[in-house]
Design a protein around this motif. Structure first.
Motif, mmCIF file in Angstrom:
data_model
loop_
_atom_site.group_PDB
_atom_site.id
_atom_site.type_symbol
_atom_site.label_atom_id
_atom_site.label_comp_id
_atom_site.label_asym_id
_atom_site.label_seq_id
_atom_site.Cartn_x
_atom_site.Cartn_y
_atom_site.Cartn_z
ATOM 1 N N ALA A 1 18.757 28.850 43.234
ATOM 2 C CA ALA A 1 19.378 29.246 41.955
ATOM 3 C C ALA A 1 20.101 30.590 42.097
ATOM 4 N N ALA A 2 19.419 31.484 42.825
ATOM 5 C CA ALA A 2 20.001 32.819 43.010
ATOM 6 C C ALA A 2 21.356 32.722 43.711
ATOM 7 N N LYS A 3 21.371 31.847 44.727
ATOM 8 C CA LYS A 3 22.616 31.678 45.486
ATOM 9 C C LYS A 3 23.758 31.214 44.577
ATOM 10 N N LYS A 4 23.380 30.246 43.737
ATOM 11 C CA LYS A 4 24.390 29.702 42.827
ATOM 12 C C LYS A 4 24.956 30.799 41.918
ATOM 13 N N GLU A 5 23.997 31.599 41.385
ATOM 14 C CA GLU A 5 24.433 32.695 40.503
ATOM 15 C C GLU A 5 25.414 33.620 41.216
ATOM 16 N N ASN A 6 25.002 33.983 42.434
ATOM 17 C CA ASN A 6 25.897 34.869 43.201
ATOM 18 C C ASN A 6 27.250 34.210 43.411
ATOM 19 N N GLY A 7 27.188 32.921 43.741
ATOM 20 C CA GLY A 7 28.421 32.164 43.940
ATOM 21 C C GLY A 7 29.310 32.241 42.719
ATOM 22 N N ASN A 8 28.694 32.048 41.551
ATOM 23 C CA ASN A 8 29.483 32.116 40.312
ATOM 24 C C ASN A 8 30.106 33.483 40.117
ATOM 25 N N LYS A 9 29.332 34.497 40.468
ATOM 26 C CA LYS A 9 29.839 35.865 40.298
ATOM 27 C C LYS A 9 31.090 36.069 41.150
ATOM 28 N N VAL A 10 31.029 35.545 42.368
ATOM 29 C CA VAL A 10 32.177 35.694 43.257
ATOM 30 C C VAL A 10 33.401 35.028 42.644
ATOM 31 N N VAL A 11 33.180 33.830 42.102
ATOM 32 C CA VAL A 11 34.286 33.101 41.484
ATOM 33 C C VAL A 11 34.873 33.903 40.334
ATOM 34 N N LEU A 12 33.947 34.404 39.476
ATOM 35 C CA LEU A 12 34.388 35.191 38.332
ATOM 36 C C LEU A 12 35.209 36.400 38.779
ATOM 37 N N TYR A 13 34.693 37.061 39.803
ATOM 38 C CA TYR A 13 35.338 38.253 40.333
ATOM 39 C C TYR A 13 36.751 37.923 40.801
ATOM 40 N N ASN A 14 36.885 36.797 41.521
ATOM 41 C CA ASN A 14 38.207 36.392 41.989
ATOM 42 C C ASN A 14 39.147 36.082 40.829
ATOM 43 N N GLU A 15 38.585 35.451 39.795
ATOM 44 C CA GLU A 15 39.413 35.160 38.618
ATOM 45 C C GLU A 15 39.941 36.445 37.993
ATOM 46 N N GLU A 16 39.054 37.433 37.936
ATOM 47 C CA GLU A 16 39.459 38.724 37.376
ATOM 48 C C GLU A 16 40.621 39.315 38.183
ATOM 49 N N ILE A 17 40.470 39.264 39.505
ATOM 50 C CA ILE A 17 41.515 39.823 40.368
ATOM 51 C C ILE A 17 42.828 39.088 40.156
ATOM 52 N N THR A 18 42.757 37.765 40.060
ATOM 53 C CA THR A 18 43.971 36.966 39.851
ATOM 54 C C THR A 18 44.639 37.338 38.534
ATOM 55 N N LYS A 19 43.822 37.456 37.492
ATOM 56 C CA LYS A 19 44.359 37.853 36.176
ATOM 57 C C LYS A 19 45.066 39.189 36.252
ATOM 58 N N GLU A 20 44.385 40.128 36.882
ATOM 59 C CA GLU A 20 44.908 41.488 37.032
ATOM 60 C C GLU A 20 46.241 41.460 37.791
ATOM 61 N N LYS A 21 46.265 40.676 38.876
ATOM 62 C CA LYS A 21 47.498 40.572 39.670
ATOM 63 C C LYS A 21 48.629 39.973 38.845
ATOM 64 N N ASN A 22 48.322 38.915 38.111
ATOM 65 C CA ASN A 22 49.349 38.291 37.276
ATOM 66 C C ASN A 22 49.882 39.276 36.251
ATOM 67 N N TYR A 23 48.967 40.044 35.670
ATOM 68 C CA TYR A 23 49.392 41.018 34.666
ATOM 69 C C TYR A 23 50.356 42.026 35.291
ATOM 70 N N ARG A 24 50.014 42.461 36.493
ATOM 71 C CA ARG A 24 50.875 43.453 37.139
ATOM 72 C C ARG A 24 52.245 42.876 37.508
ATOM 73 N N TYR A 25 52.280 41.589 37.890
ATOM 74 C CA TYR A 25 53.578 40.940 38.134
ATOM 75 C C TYR A 25 54.414 40.919 36.861
ATOM 76 N N GLN A 26 53.737 40.587 35.761
ATOM 77 C CA GLN A 26 54.436 40.565 34.467
ATOM 78 C C GLN A 26 54.971 41.945 34.119
ATOM 79 N N VAL A 27 54.108 42.950 34.330
ATOM 80 C CA VAL A 27 54.513 44.321 34.030
ATOM 81 C C VAL A 27 55.753 44.677 34.852
ATOM 82 N N GLU A 28 55.737 44.326 36.126
ATOM 83 C CA GLU A 28 56.876 44.647 36.979
ATOM 84 C C GLU A 28 58.165 44.017 36.438
ATOM 85 N N ALA A 29 58.084 42.729 36.110
ATOM 86 C CA ALA A 29 59.276 42.012 35.641
ATOM 87 C C ALA A 29 59.793 42.607 34.331
ATOM 88 N N ARG A 30 58.869 42.842 33.409
ATOM 89 C CA ARG A 30 59.275 43.386 32.105
ATOM 90 C C ARG A 30 59.770 44.828 32.232
#
Ligand code: C2E
Ligand code: MG
Ligand code: MG
Ligand code: MG
Length: 279
Positions: A1-30
């Motif tokens: 169970a612990a492994k799964k939780e950690n796994g989810n955290k990693v996924v969440l973390y990556n999603e955050e990074i992707t969101k952040e990157k997309n936002y910065r691309y938008q900022v650049e374009a605008r």
């Protein structure tokens, strides 16, 4: 169970990074569009001499509200601009607006205002070009170089050090002052400070905000003020919000201040109404 939780955290973390990157691309374009369409505005924050609360100058700070993104924090769009090379164009916007504006204001003043503009490390990649451009902007707007101030951070000094120092010396020879912004948060070593072409230390606001009513936590601002005095540099405190912080600074003979206690950064019209028409 612990492994799964950690796994989810990693996924969440990556999603955050992707969101952040997309936002910065938008900022650049605008941001590109905003620069072209002149949607970037300079705000002015008063610099005060606390002996009599006299207005001595202004710091130019960029503001941008985008139709799609809304208000974008300066720290965010400045760092995007630094990463993408847009910082040169942003700097031109700041210089053009602010130099000409301050020249107009000074036309009606007995004691001229000083203008401070923030410079990024990236701008010192070609120091000769930078010096030339600064001189061009000042003479185009007919702003006296002795009323102009460059704000750089400690990291700018350390980046491309020899070239940067050469550029700063040339600016100083021309009459311009150099301030170290956010002082105390970077890596300047004491031995460097003595020989660097700088005029003023600007105490970072985090240290000013640490000062409590009973003057607890005041050791660092006190040390910076003493350091400036021994090196014969000027010193200014940023982020002064409370009367007791001002009192502490006056007690320690640091009279130059900036902060919400006096004024937030204001657009041209508000600055004129609140600071110039009243004098
Ligand atoms: P900075 O140069 O250290 O500017 C001071 C920041 O502190 C400003 O934030 C200002 O609004 C804020 N401030 C002033 N007084 C107070 C106070 O009493 N309390 C608090 N909490 N904050 C206060 P701002 O305008 O968001 O700018 C953030 C940073 O963005 C600036 O830090 C500067 O590094 C950068 N920046 C802004 N305009 C330019 C620009 O034209 N060029 C470059 N390279 N950087 C810029
Ligand atoms: Mg600054
Ligand atoms: Mg600062
Ligand atoms: Mg800063």
């Amino acid at each position: 169970a612990a492994k799964k939780e950690n796994g989810n955290k990693v996924v969440l973390y990556n999603e955050e990074i992707t969101k952040e990157k997309n936002y910065r691309y938008q900022v650049e374009a605008r941001l590109r569009k905003a620069i072209t369409n002149e949607k970037i505005e300079v705000y002015y924050q008063p610099k005060i001499d606390a002996r009599g609360d006299v207005l001595t100058g202004v710091e130019a700070l960029l503001r941008w509200t985008d139709e799609e993104l809304g208000f974008v924090q300066p720290d965010v769009f400045i760092s995007v601009a630094e990463e993408t090379g847009l910082i040169h164009r942003l700097w031109e916007v700041a210089m053009k607006q602010a130099c000409c504006q301050v020249r107009i204001w000074n036309g009606n003043r007995e004691v001229p205002l000083n203008l401070a503009v923030n410079f990024s490390a990236k701008q010192f990649q070609d120091p000769a070009a930078l010096v030339r451009q600064v001189k061009d902007f000042l003479s185009e707007c007919q702003l006296d170089p002795t009323h102009f101030e460059v704000e750089i951070t400690e990291s700018t000094l350390l980046y491309n050090m020899n070239e940067t120092i050469k550029a700063l010396k040339e600016l100083q020879d021309y009459g311009i002052s150099v301030s170290i912004d956010d002082f105390g948060t970077g890596y300047s070593s004491m031995s460097y400070l003595k020989n660097l072409p700088i005029n003023c230390l600007k105490i970072d606001r985090s240290f000013i905000q640490d000062i409590k009513e009973n003057y607890d936590n005041a050791q660092i601002p006190e040390a910076i003020i003493n350091l400036a005095r021994s090196l014969r540099l000027q010193v200014i405190a940023e982020g002064v919000e409370e009367e007791y912080q001002k009192e502490f600074l006056i007690k320690n003979k640091c009279y130059q201040m900036q902060g919400y206690l006096f004024s937030k950064p204001l657009n041209r019209i508000d600055f004129e109404q609140q600071w110039l028409l009243r004098e």
